[in-house]
Design an enzyme around this catalytic site. Structure first.
Site, mmCIF file in Angstrom:
data_model
loop_
_atom_site.group_PDB
_atom_site.id
_atom_site.type_symbol
_atom_site.label_atom_id
_atom_site.label_comp_id
_atom_site.label_asym_id
_atom_site.label_seq_id
_atom_site.Cartn_x
_atom_site.Cartn_y
_atom_site.Cartn_z
ATOM 1 N N LYS A 84 92.154 115.738 44.182
ATOM 2 C CA LYS A 84 92.894 114.543 44.589
ATOM 3 C C LYS A 84 93.203 113.757 43.308
ATOM 4 C CE LYS A 84 91.415 112.016 48.030
ATOM 5 N NZ LYS A 84 90.379 111.192 48.731
HETATM 6 C C1 E4P Z 1 90.832 109.954 51.858
HETATM 7 O O1 E4P Z 1 91.227 110.839 51.180
HETATM 8 C C2 E4P Z 1 90.896 108.541 51.471
HETATM 9 O O2 E4P Z 1 90.287 108.350 50.236
HETATM 10 C C3 E4P Z 1 90.223 107.724 52.533
HETATM 11 O O3 E4P Z 1 90.715 108.137 53.791
HETATM 12 C C4 E4P Z 1 90.386 106.230 52.350
HETATM 13 O O4 E4P Z 1 89.810 105.619 53.469
HETATM 14 P P1 E4P Z 1 89.460 104.052 53.502
HETATM 15 O O5 E4P Z 1 90.732 103.301 53.440
HETATM 16 O O6 E4P Z 1 88.747 103.884 54.817
HETATM 17 O O7 E4P Z 1 88.556 103.786 52.343
#
Ligand code: E4P
Length: 217
Positions: A84
């Protein structure tokens, strides 16, 4: 469906259902697993994933060099890890660099709040984009529209980039995102529990069970 967690127990509990395409983590989720390093957590997660299930790990760094080095450190952990990378200028520089060097690695462009970011990610050859649905909603943005426009744009461009909806705080957001055209979603474990413990369903099931035993309610 992906599970949005770095907690091994949550993943183990969900593996019995055979629903998961993989697991997504981020630095915040990893920080909740106190006392364990990213490498240790990643290896523990990989030990309970099947070969075809992906683990996404997010690279961090405030300069191009730092982000690139962190991406390399993640890739060196295991060949089953996909990256990512945040979809800002530094992130796009690193994505371009990595794609030139190793076109085989899968990259998910993360922290997506606009169709425009997804457009650049598709042009950069990212396999996935992750629009942050609840974080958009918190800013008054129409996340469903962003996802729908992204899906429409990718279709028009014939881009193979998949849309992995992320950042969910309720189950309606998940379904809205899928209906808007997301290929996939990554969901925290508690939302899957909410779906499986629907109060109306529970009431109906209770009555059925009582009736089956011939008991009066
Ligand atoms: C996933 O890849 C993201 O980092 C995550 O869904 C972010 O979620 P949040 O907004 O609840 O922290």
């Amino acid at each position: 469906m992906f599970l949005d967690t770095a907690n091994v127990k949550e993943i183990e509990a969900m593996q019995v259902f055979h629903w998961l395409t993989g697991v997504t983590t981020n630095p915040t989720l990893l920080a909740k697993e106190i006392g364990k390093s990213r490498a240790v957590i990643s290896r523990e997660i990989l030990s309970i994933l099947h070969d075809e299930q992906r683990l996404f790990v997010q690279a961090t760094g405030e300069t191009q060099e730092a982000l690139y080095d962190d991406a390399q450190a993640i890739l060196s952990l295991d060949t089953r890890i996909a990256l990512k990378i945040p979809a800002d200028e530094i992130g796009f520089r690193v994505i371009t660099q990595l794609k030139q060097e190793r076109p085989d690695i899968e990259i998910l462009a993360t922290a997506i709040f606009s169709v425009e970011q997804s457009y650049l990610a598709a042009l950069a050859g990212c396999e996935w984009v992750a629009p942050y649905v609840n974080r958009m909603a918190n800013q008054g943005l129409d996340a469903k529209q962003v996802v729908a426009s992204t899906a429409e744009l990718f279709k028009q461009l014939e881009a193979p980039t998949k849309i992995l909806g992320a950042s969910f705080k309720n189950t309606a957001q998940v379904i809205d995102t899928l209906l808007a055209g997301a290929t996939d979603v990554t969901i925290p474990s508690n939302l899957i529990q909410v779906i499986m413990h629907n109060k109306l369903a529970a009431d109906s099931i209770h009555v059925f069970n009582q009736d089956a035993k011939g008991e009066k309610i």
